[in-house]
Design an enzyme around this catalytic site. Structure first.
Site, PDB file in Angstrom:
ATOM      1  N   ARG A 136      -0.673  15.257  12.651  1.00 62.08           N
ATOM      2  CA  ARG A 136       0.169  14.865  11.512  1.00 62.08           C
ATOM      3  C   ARG A 136       0.337  16.088  10.600  1.00 62.08           C
ATOM      4  O   ARG A 136      -0.302  16.188   9.554  1.00 62.08           O
ATOM      5  CB  ARG A 136      -0.462  13.679  10.775  1.00 62.08           C
ATOM      6  CG  ARG A 136      -0.514  12.436  11.656  1.00 62.08           C
ATOM      7  CD  ARG A 136      -1.176  11.277  10.974  1.00 62.08           C
ATOM      8  NE  ARG A 136      -0.345  10.683   9.942  1.00 62.08           N
ATOM      9  CZ  ARG A 136      -0.717   9.637   9.218  1.00 62.08           C
ATOM     10  NH1 ARG A 136      -1.892   9.083   9.418  1.00 62.08           N
ATOM     11  NH2 ARG A 136       0.068   9.135   8.284  1.00 62.08           N
ATOM     12  N   ARG A 150      -8.639  -0.603   3.989  1.00 65.01           N
ATOM     13  CA  ARG A 150      -7.786   0.424   3.386  1.00 65.01           C
ATOM     14  C   ARG A 150      -6.438  -0.163   3.008  1.00 65.01           C
ATOM     15  O   ARG A 150      -5.809   0.323   2.061  1.00 65.01           O
ATOM     16  CB  ARG A 150      -7.566   1.572   4.373  1.00 65.01           C
ATOM     17  CG  ARG A 150      -8.766   2.490   4.533  1.00 65.01           C
ATOM     18  CD  ARG A 150      -8.395   3.702   5.356  1.00 65.01           C
ATOM     19  NE  ARG A 150      -6.990   3.970   5.154  1.00 65.01           N
ATOM     20  CZ  ARG A 150      -6.094   4.116   6.115  1.00 65.01           C
ATOM     21  NH1 ARG A 150      -6.454   4.070   7.374  1.00 65.01           N
ATOM     22  NH2 ARG A 150      -4.838   4.328   5.828  1.00 65.01           N
ATOM     23  N   LYS A 200       0.836  -1.210   0.000  1.00 66.54           N
ATOM     24  CA  LYS A 200       0.000   0.000   0.000  1.00 66.54           C
ATOM     25  C   LYS A 200       0.866   1.253   0.000  1.00 66.54           C
ATOM     26  O   LYS A 200       0.629   2.182  -0.770  1.00 66.54           O
ATOM     27  CB  LYS A 200      -0.901   0.014   1.248  1.00 66.54           C
ATOM     28  CG  LYS A 200      -1.606   1.349   1.456  1.00 66.54           C
ATOM     29  CD  LYS A 200      -2.453   1.375   2.708  1.00 66.54           C
ATOM     30  CE  LYS A 200      -1.721   1.703   3.985  1.00 66.54           C
ATOM     31  NZ  LYS A 200      -1.443   3.135   4.224  1.00 66.54           N
ATOM     32  N   ASN A 201       1.887   1.255   0.857  1.00 64.68           N
ATOM     33  CA  ASN A 201       2.652   2.493   1.007  1.00 64.68           C
ATOM     34  C   ASN A 201       3.651   2.729  -0.118  1.00 64.68           C
ATOM     35  O   ASN A 201       4.345   3.749  -0.146  1.00 64.68           O
ATOM     36  CB  ASN A 201       3.329   2.530   2.379  1.00 64.68           C
ATOM     37  CG  ASN A 201       2.291   2.703   3.482  1.00 64.68           C
ATOM     38  OD1 ASN A 201       1.136   3.057   3.212  1.00 64.68           O
ATOM     39  ND2 ASN A 201       2.679   2.445   4.718  1.00 64.68           N
ATOM     40  N   CYS A 210      -6.594  12.140  11.706  1.00 65.32           N
ATOM     41  CA  CYS A 210      -5.550  12.454  12.683  1.00 65.32           C
ATOM     42  C   CYS A 210      -5.588  11.371  13.746  1.00 65.32           C
ATOM     43  O   CYS A 210      -5.339  11.625  14.896  1.00 65.32           O
ATOM     44  CB  CYS A 210      -5.781  13.827  13.304  1.00 65.32           C
ATOM     45  SG  CYS A 210      -7.352  13.980  14.138  1.00 65.32           S
ATOM     46  N   ASP A 225       4.156   0.836  11.909  1.00 64.99           N
ATOM     47  CA  ASP A 225       2.977   0.174  11.333  1.00 64.99           C
ATOM     48  C   ASP A 225       2.845  -1.285  11.787  1.00 64.99           C
ATOM     49  O   ASP A 225       1.777  -1.880  11.645  1.00 64.99           O
ATOM     50  CB  ASP A 225       3.023   0.230   9.794  1.00 64.99           C
ATOM     51  CG  ASP A 225       2.920   1.649   9.280  1.00 64.99           C
ATOM     52  OD1 ASP A 225       2.538   2.543  10.053  1.00 64.99           O
ATOM     53  OD2 ASP A 225       3.239   1.872   8.095  1.00 64.99           O
TER      54      ASP A 225
HETATM   55  C1  EPZ Z   1       3.898   7.134   6.129  1.00 66.35           C
HETATM   56  O1  EPZ Z   1       3.063   8.166   6.632  1.00 66.35           O
HETATM   57  C2  EPZ Z   1       3.013   5.916   5.970  1.00 66.35           C
HETATM   58  N1  EPZ Z   1       1.954   6.192   5.025  1.00 66.35           N
HETATM   59  C3  EPZ Z   1       2.452   5.507   7.319  1.00 66.35           C
HETATM   60  O2  EPZ Z   1       1.728   4.316   7.122  1.00 66.35           O
HETATM   61  C4  EPZ Z   1       3.601   5.258   8.296  1.00 66.35           C
HETATM   62  O3  EPZ Z   1       3.080   4.992   9.562  1.00 66.35           O
HETATM   63  C5  EPZ Z   1       4.527   6.468   8.354  1.00 66.35           C
HETATM   64  O4  EPZ Z   1       4.973   6.835   7.018  1.00 66.35           O
HETATM   65  C6  EPZ Z   1       5.761   6.243   9.208  1.00 66.35           C
HETATM   66  O5  EPZ Z   1       6.464   5.130   8.732  1.00 66.35           O
HETATM   67  C7  EPZ Z   1       2.197   6.067   3.734  1.00 66.35           C
HETATM   68  O6  EPZ Z   1       3.285   5.751   3.293  1.00 66.35           O
HETATM   69  C8  EPZ Z   1       1.057   6.299   2.801  1.00 66.35           C
HETATM   70  P1  EPZ Z   1       5.793  10.604   8.092  1.00 66.35           P
HETATM   71  P2  EPZ Z   1       3.551   9.670   6.615  1.00 66.35           P
HETATM   72  O7  EPZ Z   1       5.638  11.858   7.311  1.00 66.35           O
HETATM   73  O8  EPZ Z   1       4.285   9.926   5.364  1.00 66.35           O
HETATM   74  C9  EPZ Z   1       5.910  14.002  11.462  1.00 66.35           C
HETATM   75  C10 EPZ Z   1      -0.021   2.764   7.593  1.00 66.35           C
HETATM   76  O9  EPZ Z   1      -0.575   2.251   8.590  1.00 66.35           O
HETATM   77  N2  EPZ Z   1       5.809  14.977  10.372  1.00 66.35           N
HETATM   78  O10 EPZ Z   1       7.059   9.830   7.939  1.00 66.35           O
HETATM   79  O11 EPZ Z   1       2.387  10.502   6.944  1.00 66.35           O
HETATM   80  C11 EPZ Z   1       4.611  13.217  11.637  1.00 66.35           C
HETATM   81  O12 EPZ Z   1       3.676  13.940  12.390  1.00 66.35           O
HETATM   82  C12 EPZ Z   1       0.424   4.185   7.659  1.00 66.35           C
HETATM   83  O13 EPZ Z   1       0.159   2.179   6.542  1.00 66.35           O
HETATM   84  C13 EPZ Z   1       5.920  16.327  10.658  1.00 66.35           C
HETATM   85  O14 EPZ Z   1       6.096  16.737  11.804  1.00 66.35           O
HETATM   86  O15 EPZ Z   1       4.557   9.650   7.832  1.00 66.35           O
HETATM   87  C14 EPZ Z   1       5.084  11.961  12.282  1.00 66.35           C
HETATM   88  O16 EPZ Z   1       5.203  12.160  13.668  1.00 66.35           O
HETATM   89  C15 EPZ Z   1      -0.242   5.089   8.548  1.00 66.35           C
HETATM   90  N3  EPZ Z   1       5.824  17.227   9.624  1.00 66.35           N
HETATM   91  C16 EPZ Z   1       6.487  11.757  11.705  1.00 66.35           C
HETATM   92  O17 EPZ Z   1       6.854  13.009  11.136  1.00 66.35           O
HETATM   93  C17 EPZ Z   1       5.634  16.827   8.335  1.00 66.35           C
HETATM   94  O18 EPZ Z   1       5.551  17.707   7.442  1.00 66.35           O
HETATM   95  C18 EPZ Z   1       6.566  10.694  10.612  1.00 66.35           C
HETATM   96  O19 EPZ Z   1       5.576  10.961   9.625  1.00 66.35           O
HETATM   97  C19 EPZ Z   1       5.532  15.457   8.056  1.00 66.35           C
HETATM   98  C20 EPZ Z   1       5.629  14.553   9.105  1.00 66.35           C
END
Ligand code: EPZ
Length: 434
Positions: free
Chosen positions: A121, A397, A22-23, A116, A305
């Site tokens: 996020r 999903r 998915k990711n 959220c 995850d």
């Molecule tokens: C990706 O989400 C994945 N989703 C998530 O998978 C996964 O949990 C996550 O990466 C971490 O591995 C997809 O790939 C579609 P991040 P993403 O930006 O990109 C903070 C699942 O269950 N952050 O790496 O949203 C954020 O709040 C899911 O399959 C900021 O502060 O994750 C978080 O604490 C859900 N500012 C951390 O970084 C930003 O601009 C990591 O988030 C962006 C992120």
């Protein structure tokens, strides 16, 4: 309202080929917009989030066709740059269309992505990176209006190795003038897969999998064909189900290297794990044992995850396991539901302490997010008696026909319409989006 009815206690046994990730496929679908050409995406899983991305692509003018597990996207006819709020709200990763739409059309009008359920996020890193590349972005409430007279390559230092921000900036950089260097980039295997897709369409991208990704922009982009990586989190979930049920399961189509932190936990818990380059087999050797602290971390650390499915497997272990969730501030919502199944788990902030219990028992539970829902399925498979898992809109999903996969391994599981009307357990939707 559909539910999964699970009669637990069956030993899972057999071999499965895991779905496409998915990711990986979500950023790849957004990337297909950038080329203005035809993308043939093989091993594309049939998931709710894929349907949501397809709806956005269609809205923008793309034509899509599915042939079995292959999705063919023609982004030639794209004729608009807005994404309506209801489509943005479907899933978190709709934010990846920001970089893609802007790169392709020079403007983008969309709203903040929904959901959220894992805590705040923000998308500040996406926005500041795109601004550094020359995008003008105005935010009014949850509306984003972006335009650019032409993106320019530049150096971007991410303060957190955000998966989504790294992907968004890679997409935008493919159409920027000059070289973009993304430092402290996320190193997840899905970033490497996105690089593979972008290269297949003619982009010059290097470094994915390391902390520095370099994109030489403005290369001519063409038709391409790419097979999506196997889903390491779905694989981890099925291995967790095998471990929890005292089973013996081989998962094919996934790199053992991408799963090493998860299989390391199961080895420590007493399972026998053997790996080939593209398969992993887990054999239970009786009741699991509690393991040393599990800290979630960006790749190559233990994946956030996989936290819920692994926690669910260890709920019936001998001893204690401490989890520390370092990526998201609110990712223990499944704990309340695991307790309904008899688990003894306490949480405080980012820490959860699992005291293994001799057995879990069947109960009615409700998924409140994707991986938490998968964890409930794992626990229900191990529990004595019958469980009903509601909230399947979350599980669907990210898992392709989870009940078919598990039934083929010997699980007593079926999807059915619920006749119950418990409003708390079976209310639709919620705010959870991934
Ligand atoms: C990706 O989400 C994945 N989703 C998530 O998978 C996964 O949990 C996550 O990466 C971490 O591995 C997809 O790939 C579609 P991040 P993403 O930006 O990109 C903070 C699942 O269950 N952050 O790496 O949203 C954020 O709040 C899911 O399959 C900021 O502060 O994750 C978080 O604490 C859900 N500012 C951390 O970084 C930003 O601009 C990591 O988030 C962006 C992120």
């Amino acid at each position: 309202m559909e539910i999964l009815q699970i009669r637990g206690g069956r030993r899972l046994e057999g071999s499965l080929r895991v779905q496409g990730a998915k990711n990986s496929v979500l950023p790849i679908l957004a990337a297909s917009l950038v080329s203005g050409a035809v993308s043939v995406i093989e091993n594309c899983p049939a998931l709710r989030d894929v349907e949501a991305s397809a709806a956005i692509l269609r809205h923008l003018g793309c034509t899509l066709r599915r042939e079995g597990s292959t999705l063919i996207v023609d982004s030639g006819p794209v004729d608009r740059c807005d994404v309506p709020d209801d489509l943005m709200r479907e899933m978190r990763s709709s934010v990846l269309f920001l970089g893609a739409v802007l790169a392709r059309t020079g403007c983008a009008s969309l709203s903040l992505p929904g959901g959220c359920e894992l805590g705040p996020r923000p998308i500040d890193l996406h926005l500041s990176g795109l601004r550094a590349m020359g995008a003008e972005i105005a935010q009014e409430g949850s509306d984003l209006r972006c335009r650019t007279a032409g993106l320019r390559g530049c150096e971007i230092q991410l303060t957190i190795p955000s998966v989504g921000a790294t992907e968004n900036l890679m997409l935008a950089a493919c159409r920027a003038e000059g070289t973009t260097v993304i430092r402290n980039a996320a190193r997840e295997p899905e970033i490497v897969d996105l690089q593979g897709f972008l290269r297949a369409m003619g982009a010059s991208v290097q470094g994915a999998g390391s902390a520095t990704v370099v994109v030489e922009g403005s290369r001519p982009l063409t038709d391409c064909c790419h097979a999506v990586l196997g889903d390491r989190i779905a694989a981890a979930t099925y291995l967790a189900a095998a471990a929890a049920s005292g089973g013996d399961v081989e998962v094919r189509g996934v790199s053992y290297r991408h799963l090493s932190t998860v299989t390391g936990i199961f080895s420590e818990a007493g399972c026998h794990v053997c790996s080939e380059p593209d398969s992993v087999r887990l054999r239970s050797r009786g009741r699991l044992r509690g393991v040393g602290p599990v800290h979630t971390a960006p790749y190559p650390g233990f994946p956030t995850d996989a936290q819920a499915p692994v926690m669910a497997a260890l709920a019936g272990s001998l001893g204690e396991t401490v989890f520390v969730e370092n990526i998201f501030s609110d990712r223990y919502r499944h704990v309340r539901e695991l307790r309904r199944l008899g688990a003894d788990i306490r949480t405080e902030g980012r820490v959860a302490v699992v005291h293994g219990v001799p057995y879990l028992h069947g109960a009615q539970v409700r998924a409140t997010d994707l991986r938490g829902g998968a964890g409930l399925v794992v626990a229900a498979l191990a529990a004595v008696g019958e469980s009903e898992v509601a909230g399947l809109e979350h599980i669907d999903r990210g898992y392709e026909e989870i009940e078919t996969v598990l039934a083929a391994l010997g699980a007593d599981i079926r999807r059915k319409e619920s006749i119950r009307k418990d409003p708390d357990l079976y209310r639709e939707g919620g705010d959870a989006r991934g």
